[in-house]
Write a protein that holds these residues in place. Structure first.
Motif, PDB file in Angstrom:
ATOM      1  N   LYS A  37       0.860  -1.287  -0.024  1.00 14.94           N
ATOM      2  CA  LYS A  37      -0.025  -0.002  -0.042  1.00 14.94           C
ATOM      3  C   LYS A  37       0.877   1.416  -0.034  1.00 14.94           C
ATOM      4  CE  LYS A  37      -3.766  -1.938   2.474  1.00 14.94           C
ATOM      5  NZ  LYS A  37      -4.803  -2.116   3.721  1.00 14.94           N
ATOM      6  N   TYR A  38       1.847   1.302   0.821  1.00 13.89           N
ATOM      7  CA  TYR A  38       2.756   2.431   1.009  1.00 13.89           C
ATOM      8  C   TYR A  38       3.605   2.530  -0.527  1.00 13.89           C
ATOM      9  CZ  TYR A  38       1.431   3.692   5.469  1.00 13.89           C
ATOM     10  OH  TYR A  38       0.611   4.109   6.668  1.00 13.89           O
ATOM     11  N   PHE A  39       3.963   1.532  -0.871  1.00 16.07           N
ATOM     12  CA  PHE A  39       4.900   1.433  -2.098  1.00 16.07           C
ATOM     13  C   PHE A  39       4.157   1.798  -3.300  1.00 16.07           C
ATOM     14  CE2 PHE A  39       7.605  -2.155  -0.266  1.00 16.07           C
ATOM     15  CZ  PHE A  39       8.560  -1.177   0.155  1.00 16.07           C
ATOM     16  N   ILE A  45       3.358   8.970  -6.512  1.00 12.85           N
ATOM     17  CA  ILE A  45       3.506  10.327  -6.265  1.00 12.85           C
ATOM     18  C   ILE A  45       5.156  10.422  -7.147  1.00 12.85           C
ATOM     19  CG2 ILE A  45       5.144  11.967  -4.581  1.00 12.85           C
ATOM     20  CD1 ILE A  45       2.799  11.131  -2.676  1.00 12.85           C
ATOM     21  N   ARG A  46       5.975   9.506  -6.976  1.00 13.28           N
ATOM     22  CA  ARG A  46       7.367   9.702  -7.685  1.00 13.28           C
ATOM     23  C   ARG A  46       7.139   9.738  -9.401  1.00 13.28           C
ATOM     24  NH1 ARG A  46      11.301   5.760  -3.971  1.00 13.28           N
ATOM     25  NH2 ARG A  46      11.814   7.626  -2.465  1.00 13.28           N
ATOM     26  N   LYS A  47       6.096   8.908  -9.654  1.00 16.36           N
ATOM     27  CA  LYS A  47       5.584   9.099 -11.136  1.00 16.36           C
ATOM     28  C   LYS A  47       5.425  10.211 -11.500  1.00 16.36           C
ATOM     29  CE  LYS A  47       3.404   6.546 -14.807  1.00 16.36           C
ATOM     30  NZ  LYS A  47       2.621   5.338 -15.022  1.00 16.36           N
ATOM     31  N   GLU A  48       4.528  10.816 -10.684  1.00 15.44           N
ATOM     32  CA  GLU A  48       3.824  12.292 -11.097  1.00 15.44           C
ATOM     33  C   GLU A  48       4.677  13.401 -11.131  1.00 15.44           C
ATOM     34  OE1 GLU A  48       1.030  15.475  -8.725  1.00 15.44           O
ATOM     35  OE2 GLU A  48       1.170  13.333  -7.964  1.00 15.44           O
ATOM     36  N   LEU A  52      12.169   9.705 -11.903  1.00 20.82           N
ATOM     37  CA  LEU A  52      12.332   8.355 -12.352  1.00 20.82           C
ATOM     38  C   LEU A  52      13.291   7.451 -11.490  1.00 20.82           C
ATOM     39  CD1 LEU A  52      11.318   6.506 -14.632  1.00 20.82           C
ATOM     40  CD2 LEU A  52      13.218   7.337 -16.085  1.00 20.82           C
ATOM     41  N   PRO A  53      14.529   7.872 -11.225  1.00 22.22           N
ATOM     42  CA  PRO A  53      15.335   7.005 -10.335  1.00 22.22           C
ATOM     43  C   PRO A  53      14.737   6.274  -9.137  1.00 22.22           C
ATOM     44  CG  PRO A  53      16.762   8.943 -11.017  1.00 22.22           C
ATOM     45  CD  PRO A  53      15.244   9.373 -11.204  1.00 22.22           C
ATOM     46  N   ASN A  54      14.036   7.350  -8.469  1.00 22.43           N
ATOM     47  CA  ASN A  54      13.537   6.792  -7.222  1.00 22.43           C
ATOM     48  C   ASN A  54      12.033   6.167  -7.478  1.00 22.43           C
ATOM     49  OD1 ASN A  54      15.108   7.742  -5.141  1.00 22.43           O
ATOM     50  ND2 ASN A  54      14.164   9.849  -5.273  1.00 22.43           N
ATOM     51  N   PHE A  55      11.476   6.533  -8.647  1.00 24.02           N
ATOM     52  CA  PHE A  55      10.166   5.449  -9.017  1.00 24.02           C
ATOM     53  C   PHE A  55      10.769   4.298  -8.970  1.00 24.02           C
ATOM     54  CE2 PHE A  55       7.735   4.203 -12.691  1.00 24.02           C
ATOM     55  CZ  PHE A  55       6.494   3.943 -11.980  1.00 24.02           C
ATOM     56  N   GLY A  56      11.820   3.936  -9.876  1.00 21.97           N
ATOM     57  CA  GLY A  56      12.367   2.827 -10.140  1.00 21.97           C
ATOM     58  C   GLY A  56      12.722   1.839  -8.962  1.00 21.97           C
ATOM     59  N   LYS A  57      13.490   2.670  -7.704  1.00 25.11           N
ATOM     60  CA  LYS A  57      13.579   2.066  -6.645  1.00 25.11           C
ATOM     61  C   LYS A  57      12.291   1.340  -6.052  1.00 25.11           C
ATOM     62  CE  LYS A  57      17.781   4.582  -5.759  1.00 25.11           C
ATOM     63  NZ  LYS A  57      18.515   5.739  -4.954  1.00 25.11           N
ATOM     64  N   THR A  58      11.161   2.295  -5.895  1.00 25.49           N
ATOM     65  CA  THR A  58       9.915   1.783  -5.396  1.00 25.49           C
ATOM     66  C   THR A  58       9.400   0.550  -6.100  1.00 25.49           C
ATOM     67  OG1 THR A  58       9.613   4.137  -4.518  1.00 25.49           O
ATOM     68  CG2 THR A  58       7.619   2.564  -4.728  1.00 25.49           C
ATOM     69  N   ILE A  59       9.572   0.691  -7.191  1.00 22.56           N
ATOM     70  CA  ILE A  59       8.951  -0.643  -8.049  1.00 22.56           C
ATOM     71  C   ILE A  59       9.840  -2.009  -7.984  1.00 22.56           C
ATOM     72  CG2 ILE A  59       9.006  -1.721 -10.544  1.00 22.56           C
ATOM     73  CD1 ILE A  59       6.648   0.624  -9.851  1.00 22.56           C
ATOM     74  N   ASN A  60      11.027  -1.458  -7.605  1.00 23.81           N
ATOM     75  CA  ASN A  60      12.053  -2.844  -7.316  1.00 23.81           C
ATOM     76  C   ASN A  60      11.588  -3.381  -5.795  1.00 23.81           C
ATOM     77  OD1 ASN A  60      14.298  -4.361  -7.963  1.00 23.81           O
ATOM     78  ND2 ASN A  60      15.263  -3.545  -6.138  1.00 23.81           N
ATOM     79  N   ASN A  61      11.505  -2.245  -4.889  1.00 22.77           N
ATOM     80  CA  ASN A  61      11.004  -2.703  -3.691  1.00 22.77           C
ATOM     81  C   ASN A  61       9.542  -3.394  -3.549  1.00 22.77           C
ATOM     82  OD1 ASN A  61      13.018  -1.421  -2.409  1.00 22.77           O
ATOM     83  ND2 ASN A  61      11.987   0.544  -1.767  1.00 22.77           N
ATOM     84  N   PHE A  78       7.227  -6.689 -11.837  1.00 22.07           N
ATOM     85  CA  PHE A  78       7.798  -5.591 -11.211  1.00 22.07           C
ATOM     86  C   PHE A  78       9.247  -5.565 -11.551  1.00 22.07           C
ATOM     87  CE2 PHE A  78       3.794  -5.461  -9.195  1.00 22.07           C
ATOM     88  CZ  PHE A  78       3.271  -4.076  -9.545  1.00 22.07           C
ATOM     89  N   TYR A  79       9.830  -6.904 -11.508  1.00 25.65           N
ATOM     90  CA  TYR A  79      11.303  -6.869 -11.597  1.00 25.65           C
ATOM     91  C   TYR A  79      11.446  -6.465 -13.347  1.00 25.65           C
ATOM     92  CZ  TYR A  79      12.811  -8.977  -7.502  1.00 25.65           C
ATOM     93  OH  TYR A  79      12.949  -9.210  -6.041  1.00 25.65           O
ATOM     94  N   LYS A  80      10.453  -6.688 -14.113  1.00 25.94           N
ATOM     95  CA  LYS A  80      10.587  -6.582 -15.646  1.00 25.94           C
ATOM     96  C   LYS A  80      10.413  -5.024 -15.635  1.00 25.94           C
ATOM     97  CE  LYS A  80      10.719 -10.411 -17.973  1.00 25.94           C
ATOM     98  NZ  LYS A  80      11.726 -10.780 -18.804  1.00 25.94           N
ATOM     99  N   GLN A  81       9.562  -4.388 -14.818  1.00 27.68           N
ATOM    100  CA  GLN A  81       9.290  -2.888 -14.889  1.00 27.68           C
ATOM    101  C   GLN A  81      10.775  -2.032 -14.518  1.00 27.68           C
ATOM    102  OE1 GLN A  81       5.945  -1.186 -13.321  1.00 27.68           O
ATOM    103  NE2 GLN A  81       4.359  -2.657 -13.853  1.00 27.68           N
ATOM    104  N   SER A  82      11.204  -2.728 -13.436  1.00 28.62           N
ATOM    105  CA  SER A  82      12.252  -2.186 -12.686  1.00 28.62           C
ATOM    106  C   SER A  82      13.499  -2.244 -13.850  1.00 28.62           C
ATOM    107  CB  SER A  82      12.864  -2.932 -11.507  1.00 28.62           C
ATOM    108  OG  SER A  82      13.946  -2.422 -11.020  1.00 28.62           O
ATOM    109  N   PHE A  83      13.624  -3.403 -14.612  1.00 28.85           N
ATOM    110  CA  PHE A  83      14.814  -3.382 -15.650  1.00 28.85           C
ATOM    111  C   PHE A  83      14.464  -2.344 -16.646  1.00 28.85           C
ATOM    112  CE2 PHE A  83      15.463  -4.612 -19.878  1.00 28.85           C
ATOM    113  CZ  PHE A  83      16.841  -4.788 -19.962  1.00 28.85           C
ATOM    114  N   GLU A  84      13.226  -2.199 -17.093  1.00 29.69           N
ATOM    115  CA  GLU A  84      12.925  -1.199 -18.241  1.00 29.69           C
ATOM    116  C   GLU A  84      13.381   0.254 -17.636  1.00 29.69           C
ATOM    117  OE1 GLU A  84       8.931  -1.766 -18.792  1.00 29.69           O
ATOM    118  OE2 GLU A  84       8.929  -3.580 -19.955  1.00 29.69           O
ATOM    119  N   ILE A  85      13.020   0.675 -16.575  1.00 33.76           N
ATOM    120  CA  ILE A  85      13.432   1.864 -15.929  1.00 33.76           C
ATOM    121  C   ILE A  85      14.810   1.971 -15.766  1.00 33.76           C
ATOM    122  CG2 ILE A  85      13.249   3.404 -13.778  1.00 33.76           C
ATOM    123  CD1 ILE A  85      10.579   1.882 -13.197  1.00 33.76           C
ATOM    124  N   ASN A  86      15.683   1.265 -15.321  1.00 33.12           N
ATOM    125  CA  ASN A  86      17.193   1.259 -15.242  1.00 33.12           C
ATOM    126  C   ASN A  86      17.567   1.151 -16.717  1.00 33.12           C
ATOM    127  OD1 ASN A  86      17.539   0.915 -12.502  1.00 33.12           O
ATOM    128  ND2 ASN A  86      16.763  -0.948 -12.396  1.00 33.12           N
TER     129      ASN A  86
END
Length: 204
Positions: A37-39, A45-48, A52-61, A78-86
């Motif tokens: 819920k918190y992630f 918010i980070r996407k809004e 992007l770097p911190n959005f990626g960290k949250t997706i990885n979390n 979400f690991y796939k999303q994290s890869f795309e962001i990185n």
């Protein structure tokens, strides 16, 4: 701190606080549903704000938390999303980490050819970066795929590559995991005495 930050509408700091609260729920309190819920709130918010770097960290979390919950399919997403962001960020180190994690989830899901593709790609990036720990992790997981596929010769080859690198790093915890996988493989092919030696080595 979160309430104070909401009053000043500092969205960067709000995102940080929400992500930190999620991490506490996930890593320490083991309340994974609350963590998600918190992630989710932190990610929104980070996407809004285009962080992007911190959005990626949250997706990885989120991926890590779903993995802890045993939900490999969700974790993979979400690991796939994290890869795309990185990849967008040009962050090779975290690209490789995401690939190895997605490969591990694919093993859990029984999607072995896809797992090998991700793991081989992660291995290549880690080799380009000369990242010994990442190379060892990749070889270990590739060995695990071949173990699952009953391709024991290839599994043995990959585990031995991982052992060589892990010994150089003096990573006893990592060695124990590889020895355990070697023992399982040897047990599967009827080499019980040798398997016992590796199980004992894993405990050493």
């Amino acid at each position: 701190a979160l309430i104070a930050r909401e009053k000043v509408d500092d969205k960067l700091l709000i995102g940080n606080s929400l992500n930190s609260i999620g991490s506490i729920y996930s890593s320490f309190l083991k309340n994974y549903q609350e963590a998600i819920k918190y992630f989710d709130r932190a990610a929104a918010i980070r996407k809004e704000i285009g962080d992007l770097p911190n959005f990626g960290k949250t997706i990885n979390n989120k991926a890590i938390t779903y993995e802890k919950m045993g939900q490999s399919g969700q974790a993979l997403e979400f690991y796939k999303q994290s890869f795309e962001i990185n990849q967008l960020l040009g962050d090779q180190t975290h690209m490789a980490e995401s690939l190895i994690k997605s490969g591990t989830m694919l093993i859990d899901l029984g999607k072995y050819p896809e797992a090998i593709n991700d793991l081989e790609y992660g291995l290549k990036i880690n080799m380009d970066l000369n990242n010994s720990r990442g190379i060892s992790d990749a070889f270990t997981q590739i060995g695990c795929v071949h173990l699952k596929m009953a391709d024991y010769n290839t599994a043995l080859e990959k585990f031995n590559e991982a052992i060589k690198i892990t010994k150089e790093q003096k990573d006893q915890w990592g060695l124990a995991g590889i020895y355990n996988n070697m023992a399982i493989m040897l047990q599967n092919v009827g080499r019980t005495e040798k398997a016992l030696d590796y199980y004992k080595s894993a405990l050493a």
